[in-house]
Design an enzyme around this catalytic site. Structure first.
Site, PDB file in Angstrom:
ATOM      1  N   LYS A 159      40.703  87.346  12.544  1.00 42.16           N
ATOM      2  CA  LYS A 159      39.657  86.661  11.769  1.00 42.16           C
ATOM      3  C   LYS A 159      38.263  87.128  12.153  1.00 42.16           C
ATOM      4  O   LYS A 159      37.277  86.714  11.541  1.00 42.16           O
ATOM      5  CB  LYS A 159      39.734  85.147  11.983  1.00 42.16           C
ATOM      6  CG  LYS A 159      40.793  84.461  11.160  1.00 42.16           C
ATOM      7  CD  LYS A 159      40.534  82.979  11.037  1.00 42.16           C
ATOM      8  CE  LYS A 159      41.443  82.338  10.019  1.00 42.16           C
ATOM      9  NZ  LYS A 159      41.285  80.895   9.924  1.00 42.16           N
ATOM     10  N   LYS A 219      36.475  86.124  14.403  1.00 42.55           N
ATOM     11  CA  LYS A 219      35.603  85.042  14.870  1.00 42.55           C
ATOM     12  C   LYS A 219      36.339  84.203  15.901  1.00 42.55           C
ATOM     13  O   LYS A 219      37.577  84.148  15.912  1.00 42.55           O
ATOM     14  CB  LYS A 219      35.070  84.193  13.722  1.00 42.55           C
ATOM     15  CG  LYS A 219      36.103  83.425  12.948  1.00 42.55           C
ATOM     16  CD  LYS A 219      35.468  82.663  11.788  1.00 42.55           C
ATOM     17  CE  LYS A 219      36.526  81.902  11.017  1.00 42.55           C
ATOM     18  NZ  LYS A 219      36.053  81.329   9.784  1.00 42.55           N
TER      19      LYS A 219
HETATM   20  N1  CTP Z   1      45.963  73.408   5.752  1.00 48.38           N
HETATM   21  C1  CTP Z   1      46.182  72.485   4.719  1.00 48.38           C
HETATM   22  N2  CTP Z   1      45.105  71.880   4.128  1.00 48.38           N
HETATM   23  C2  CTP Z   1      43.839  72.193   4.502  1.00 48.38           C
HETATM   24  C3  CTP Z   1      43.609  73.115   5.558  1.00 48.38           C
HETATM   25  C4  CTP Z   1      44.697  73.711   6.162  1.00 48.38           C
HETATM   26  O1  CTP Z   1      47.318  72.206   4.352  1.00 48.38           O
HETATM   27  N3  CTP Z   1      42.824  71.606   3.883  1.00 48.38           N
HETATM   28  C5  CTP Z   1      47.111  74.050   6.387  1.00 48.38           C
HETATM   29  C6  CTP Z   1      47.109  75.572   6.238  1.00 48.38           C
HETATM   30  O2  CTP Z   1      47.636  75.978   4.981  1.00 48.38           O
HETATM   31  C7  CTP Z   1      48.007  75.976   7.389  1.00 48.38           C
HETATM   32  C8  CTP Z   1      47.692  74.912   8.474  1.00 48.38           C
HETATM   33  O3  CTP Z   1      47.064  73.825   7.779  1.00 48.38           O
HETATM   34  O4  CTP Z   1      49.374  75.854   7.040  1.00 48.38           O
HETATM   35  C9  CTP Z   1      46.777  75.439   9.568  1.00 48.38           C
HETATM   36  O5  CTP Z   1      45.669  75.998   8.913  1.00 48.38           O
HETATM   37  P1  CTP Z   1      44.361  76.566   9.611  1.00 48.38           P
HETATM   38  O6  CTP Z   1      44.149  77.963   9.163  1.00 48.38           O
HETATM   39  O7  CTP Z   1      44.360  76.275  11.039  1.00 48.38           O
HETATM   40  O8  CTP Z   1      43.268  75.577   8.933  1.00 48.38           O
HETATM   41  P2  CTP Z   1      42.003  75.785   8.035  1.00 48.38           P
HETATM   42  O9  CTP Z   1      41.249  74.510   8.133  1.00 48.38           O
HETATM   43  O10 CTP Z   1      42.367  76.256   6.643  1.00 48.38           O
HETATM   44  O11 CTP Z   1      41.187  76.927   8.801  1.00 48.38           O
HETATM   45  P3  CTP Z   1      40.207  78.074   8.263  1.00 48.38           P
HETATM   46  O12 CTP Z   1      39.143  77.406   7.450  1.00 48.38           O
HETATM   47  O13 CTP Z   1      39.665  78.713   9.520  1.00 48.38           O
HETATM   48  O14 CTP Z   1      41.064  79.018   7.450  1.00 48.38           O
END
Ligand code: CTP
Length: 143
Positions: free
Chosen positions: A49, A51
Site C-alpha cells: 500500500k 503507507k
Molecule cells: N470492509 C468492509 N466494509 C468496510 C471496510 C472494510 O466490509 N466499510 C472489509 C474489507 O472488505 C476487508 C476487511 O473489512 O474484507 C478488512 O479491510 P481493510 O482493508 O482492513 O479495511 P478498510 O477500512 O477498507 O481499509 P483501507 O481504507 O485502508 O482500504
C-alpha cells in the site's frame, strides 16, 4: 445451529478498527464454527500500500483478538492465500464484496477451489474505511 463452514479465515489491515470491520467479522462468523483472522503485518502493508498503518500490528491484533466473534488471530506476512491456507487451514475464506471480480480474487477463487475452499464475498459496509478515517482526522487537525 449448523453452520455451512467449519473453519473460516479472513485477512485485512484492520487499521483504526471500525464498524465496517466489525460487520465483516460478524458476518463471517455467522457462516463458520471457528474464525481465524489474519492481521496484515506493518511491513506487508508498507510493501503493497506504500503507507504505514496508523496503529501498529501488535495493537491491531490485540483489538481484533478481543472481538467476540474472533477465535484466533495471526499476523499475516503475505497476501498469498494458498500460503495462508497451508499455514492456517480453512474451508472458507471471507472477503468484502468490493473485491468481487478483481483479478487477484478471481485467481484466488480458482486456485483455492482445487483444495475445496470457497471464497465467500460479504457485503461491504457503506461510507466508512480506514482511509476515510485517516482523511477525516487530517481535516480535523488542519481545520
Ligand atoms: N470492509 C468492509 N466494509 C468496510 C471496510 C472494510 O466490509 N466499510 C472489509 C474489507 O472488505 C476487508 C476487511 O473489512 O474484507 C478488512 O479491510 P481493510 O482493508 O482492513 O479495511 P478498510 O477500512 O477498507 O481499509 P483501507 O481504507 O485502508 O482500504
Amino acid at each position: 445451529m449448523i453452520k455451512k463452514y467449519k473453519r473460516g479465515y479472513t485477512q485485512g489491515v484492520f487499521d483504526m478498527f471500525h464498524v465496517g470491520h466489525l460487520n465483516l467479522i460478524n458476518n463471517a462468523k455467522a457462516q463458520c464454527d471457528y474464525l481465524v483472522v489474519g492481521v496484515n503485518a506493518d511491513d506487508l502493508v508498507k510493501k503493497y500500500k506504500s503507507k504505514q498503518p496508523v496503529i501498529d500490528e501488535d495493537k491491531r491484533r490485540y483489538i481484533v483478538e478481543n472481538i467476540k466473534a474472533v477465535d484466533e488471530t495471526i499476523i499475516a506476512q503475505t497476501l498469498d492465500k494458498k500460503a495462508q491456507l497451508d499455514l492456517v487451514g480453512f474451508d472458507a475464506i471471507f472477503i468484502g464484496d468490493d473485491w468481487k471480480g478483481s483479478a487477484r480474487w478471481s485467481e484466488t477463487e480458482v486456485e483455492l477451489k482445487k483444495y475445496g475452499v470457497d471464497v465467500v464475498y460479504l457485503p461491504r459496509t457503506e461510507g466508512i474505511s480506514s482511509t476515510n478515517l485517516r482523511v477525516v482526522k487530517d481535516e480535523r487537525i488542519s481545520g
